[in-house]
Design a protein around this motif. Sequence first.
Motif, PDB file in Angstrom:
ATOM      1  N   HIS A  63       7.488 -10.371   6.939  1.00  0.00           N
ATOM      2  CA  HIS A  63       6.600 -10.087   5.958  1.00  0.00           C
ATOM      3  C   HIS A  63       6.905  -8.629   5.359  1.00  0.00           C
ATOM      4  O   HIS A  63       5.952  -7.793   5.026  1.00  0.00           O
ATOM      5  N   LEU A  64       8.200  -8.236   5.100  1.00  0.00           N
ATOM      6  CA  LEU A  64       8.736  -6.918   4.819  1.00  0.00           C
ATOM      7  C   LEU A  64       9.095  -7.002   3.481  1.00  0.00           C
ATOM      8  O   LEU A  64       9.650  -6.257   2.870  1.00  0.00           O
ATOM      9  N   ASN A  65       8.966  -8.145   2.579  1.00  0.00           N
ATOM     10  CA  ASN A  65       9.009  -8.106   1.259  1.00  0.00           C
ATOM     11  C   ASN A  65       7.771  -7.505   0.276  1.00  0.00           C
ATOM     12  O   ASN A  65       6.751  -8.093  -0.069  1.00  0.00           O
ATOM     13  N   LEU A  66       7.586  -6.132   0.524  1.00  0.00           N
ATOM     14  CA  LEU A  66       6.741  -5.380   0.001  1.00  0.00           C
ATOM     15  C   LEU A  66       7.013  -4.844  -1.524  1.00  0.00           C
ATOM     16  O   LEU A  66       7.983  -4.747  -1.875  1.00  0.00           O
ATOM     17  N   THR A  67       5.748  -4.501  -2.186  1.00  0.00           N
ATOM     18  CA  THR A  67       6.198  -3.858  -3.317  1.00  0.00           C
ATOM     19  C   THR A  67       6.644  -2.436  -3.152  1.00  0.00           C
ATOM     20  O   THR A  67       6.241  -1.828  -2.248  1.00  0.00           O
ATOM     21  N   VAL A  68       7.084  -1.980  -4.274  1.00  0.00           N
ATOM     22  CA  VAL A  68       7.628  -0.454  -4.317  1.00  0.00           C
ATOM     23  C   VAL A  68       6.299   0.455  -3.708  1.00  0.00           C
ATOM     24  O   VAL A  68       6.383   1.294  -2.973  1.00  0.00           O
ATOM     25  N   GLY A  69       5.145   0.030  -4.397  1.00  0.00           N
ATOM     26  CA  GLY A  69       3.948   1.126  -4.223  1.00  0.00           C
ATOM     27  C   GLY A  69       3.402   0.553  -2.691  1.00  0.00           C
ATOM     28  O   GLY A  69       3.316   1.669  -1.999  1.00  0.00           O
ATOM     29  N   ASP A  70       3.653  -0.614  -2.161  1.00  0.00           N
ATOM     30  CA  ASP A  70       3.263  -0.645  -0.657  1.00  0.00           C
ATOM     31  C   ASP A  70       4.267  -0.022   0.167  1.00  0.00           C
ATOM     32  O   ASP A  70       4.051   0.520   1.312  1.00  0.00           O
TER      33      ASP A  70
END
Length: 399
Positions: A63-70
Amino acid sequence: MSHRRKARAPKAVAEFARYLRTETVGGMVLLAGTAIALLWANSSVSGSYAALRDAEVGPHVLHLNLTVGDWAKDGLLALFFFVAGLELKRELVSGELSRLKAALLPVIAAVGGMVVPAIVAVSVAWGDPRAGAVWAIPVATDIAFALGVLALTGTGMPSSARVFLLSLAVVDDLGAILIIAVVFAGTINLVALAAAATLLALYWYLQHKRVTSVWLYVPLAVAVWVAVHSSGIHATVAGVALGLLTRVKRDPREKESPGLRLEHRLQPWSAGFAVPVFALFAAGVPVNGAALSALATDRMALAVMIGLVVGKFVGIVGSALLAVRLKVAVLPEGLGRRDLAAVAMLGGVGFTVSLLIADLSLDAADAELAKAAVLVASAVASLLAAAMLVRRSKVHQED
């Protein structure tokens, strides 16, 4: 000639790093990131701001497909909390917090500065369905901003004022981290949690055995972060845990301890990059007529603002003076009660951690409003504290 240029480069880099370590500069860079975010999010190209902030980056594994903000919130802030953890560990082992009598006042003040704002926020928002989520937002004090305002406007204040504020803010942030870890944890993945605990134990063992290899520690720190992130506990907890496990006592043959060395090397990255980039993607809230009207009428927004500006001040001053009156603690040398009040007003500068908790505790629309309330309250607290500090500085300079 080339040799001379090569010699100058490291010196220039070292000087720039030293420049970033100063509280005034750290606060100004953070303020610049906030200003850019507000201008960008309220400009004609605000769509590009939202698109960049919400763009997904990273692999789907773990689950490392985070948004830039995250990534800014979960990744870069972990570096900020690692540095805070190092600072707290140093204070506990050899600094102001290592002596019980000296440590009690900022600890008691920090606890009061968390409990009272939470009570104030819940009281103001009572009856609102969001009251159960808003209480945690005003409990935190922003270290970088608060120290920046003190350094800029409190030049005549005794040095004990900075020590008191730093100790208070570090304990405060540790409390906020515990709230994030306990209250805002998702579904706990016990396997990932066990992996994180094992990796942290390995980190402590390597520190205990005086292993110094960067090539070993960097992958280990990344692995700890991934394990904590995957466990359901907020990833910033990895930063403070690693900081607290780092050795801060210098061995006889060492020039400086690993903790102090890391603090010196990473603090400029934390103050000059990690926190401002987080602010860039966290502080971009719409500021228009409707938003300003909501700030004046929405009970959740009022709860955040009153909790930070009033609750923090009352909690810090009230608990500190009560502790002194009961002779549980004593005021730091050179710091009078009015000085304490001026420093306590800086507690209302919630910013970084308050913005983070707003994101974690509320849905997107309410979080935007809560973050606008945090920005306004932090600005008001900064201005009030600055006025009080300038006045107290003049008094000290005249004595």
